[in-house]
Design a protein around this motif. Sequence first.
Motif, PDB file in Angstrom:
ATOM      1  N   GLY A 148       0.795  -1.212   0.000  1.00 43.05           N
ATOM      2  CA  GLY A 148       0.000   0.000   0.000  1.00 43.05           C
ATOM      3  C   GLY A 148       0.830   1.266   0.000  1.00 43.05           C
ATOM      4  O   GLY A 148       2.043   1.242   0.218  1.00 43.05           O
ATOM      5  N   LYS A 150       2.554   4.797   1.068  1.00 49.84           N
ATOM      6  CA  LYS A 150       3.250   5.120   2.322  1.00 49.84           C
ATOM      7  C   LYS A 150       2.366   5.904   3.278  1.00 49.84           C
ATOM      8  O   LYS A 150       2.483   5.758   4.497  1.00 49.84           O
ATOM      9  CB  LYS A 150       4.531   5.909   2.020  1.00 49.84           C
ATOM     10  N   HIS A 151       1.471   6.769   2.743  1.00 50.13           N
ATOM     11  CA  HIS A 151       0.666   7.594   3.644  1.00 50.13           C
ATOM     12  C   HIS A 151      -0.446   6.796   4.327  1.00 50.13           C
ATOM     13  O   HIS A 151      -1.135   7.319   5.207  1.00 50.13           O
ATOM     14  CB  HIS A 151       0.070   8.799   2.898  1.00 50.13           C
ATOM     15  N   GLU A 152      -0.600   5.520   3.947  1.00 52.21           N
ATOM     16  CA  GLU A 152      -1.622   4.688   4.575  1.00 52.21           C
ATOM     17  C   GLU A 152      -1.035   3.706   5.584  1.00 52.21           C
ATOM     18  O   GLU A 152      -1.749   2.852   6.108  1.00 52.21           O
ATOM     19  CB  GLU A 152      -2.403   3.927   3.501  1.00 52.21           C
ATOM     20  N   ARG A 153       0.261   3.805   5.833  1.00 51.44           N
ATOM     21  CA  ARG A 153       0.892   2.925   6.807  1.00 51.44           C
ATOM     22  C   ARG A 153       1.944   3.687   7.604  1.00 51.44           C
ATOM     23  O   ARG A 153       2.342   4.781   7.226  1.00 51.44           O
ATOM     24  CB  ARG A 153       1.517   1.708   6.123  1.00 51.44           C
ATOM     25  N   LYS A 209       1.705  13.410   1.453  1.00 55.28           N
ATOM     26  CA  LYS A 209       0.490  13.076   2.191  1.00 55.28           C
ATOM     27  C   LYS A 209       0.765  12.371   3.511  1.00 55.28           C
ATOM     28  O   LYS A 209      -0.082  12.364   4.405  1.00 55.28           O
ATOM     29  CB  LYS A 209      -0.412  12.191   1.325  1.00 55.28           C
ATOM     30  N   SER A 210       1.939  11.764   3.636  1.00 63.16           N
ATOM     31  CA  SER A 210       2.239  10.993   4.842  1.00 63.16           C
ATOM     32  C   SER A 210       2.603  11.911   6.010  1.00 63.16           C
ATOM     33  O   SER A 210       3.563  12.682   5.944  1.00 63.16           O
ATOM     34  CB  SER A 210       3.398  10.029   4.574  1.00 63.16           C
TER      35      SER A 210
END
Length: 259
Positions: A148, A150-153, A209-210
């Motif tokens: 996924g 990077k900004h979702e983990r 976004k992260s």
Amino acid sequence: MASHAPSKRTEALTLLRAGVPNREVAEQLGVPRGTVGWWRSEDRRARGEEYRRPTDCPRCTEHAVDRTAYSYLLGLYLGDGHIVSKPGQHHLSVYCDARYTGLVAAAEDAMRAVLPSTATGRRSRNGCVEVKSYTRHWTCLFPQHGPGPKHERRIALELWQREIVDARPWEFVRGLIHSDGCRITNWTTRSVGGERRRYEYPRYLFTNKSDDVRALFTGALDALGITWTVLNRDGKPYNISVARKASVALMDLHVGAKY
């Protein structure tokens, strides 16, 4: 494949088992390198020996990592890089705007400096250049790899990575700016003596976004004494701005615009 006397194959295997490289065996015996490689492979299979490709991975061997190159490459990876690691396919990719030929070369040079024995290449696609390096060991060097976006983990540096970034913070900031940042010229107007005058000033922007990656960026800026602010985009704190004159001067000295 041409036929060779059994004695030549035996001689070749004796040399190979003694650690002589395929190329030297082929040259010494006057046998094609592909034939020597096939003999080596068949010999390993017959003896039940598992082949392990040689590596200079600093995490798997005693090789020292090039800290300057690694810190820069870590910034590139956290911005516009990703790793493909699955059976039969292993590589690190960093995407660069094709206009910035210096950036493309810098990304390739950094990969080669961190893992000198690894094959590296380029692939042009839709106005960008994908700089690729082929080995499963990039997952050793970038443990932030995962499924996924990077900004979702969670993205956090390991202790050994933190030590490198602390020792080479400018290279890390430079890599992040060269991936997800830019140097632009802003302008504004002021009233002087009743007359509106235009003023221009440079600014560095970093957009990601992260939350974790932005925190790594601003943490490095804090350590370097760089003043920064947050500019919201669509109500989200995606943009980090460096606009103070003294801070911009430091960024110009150590980072600079993409080229």
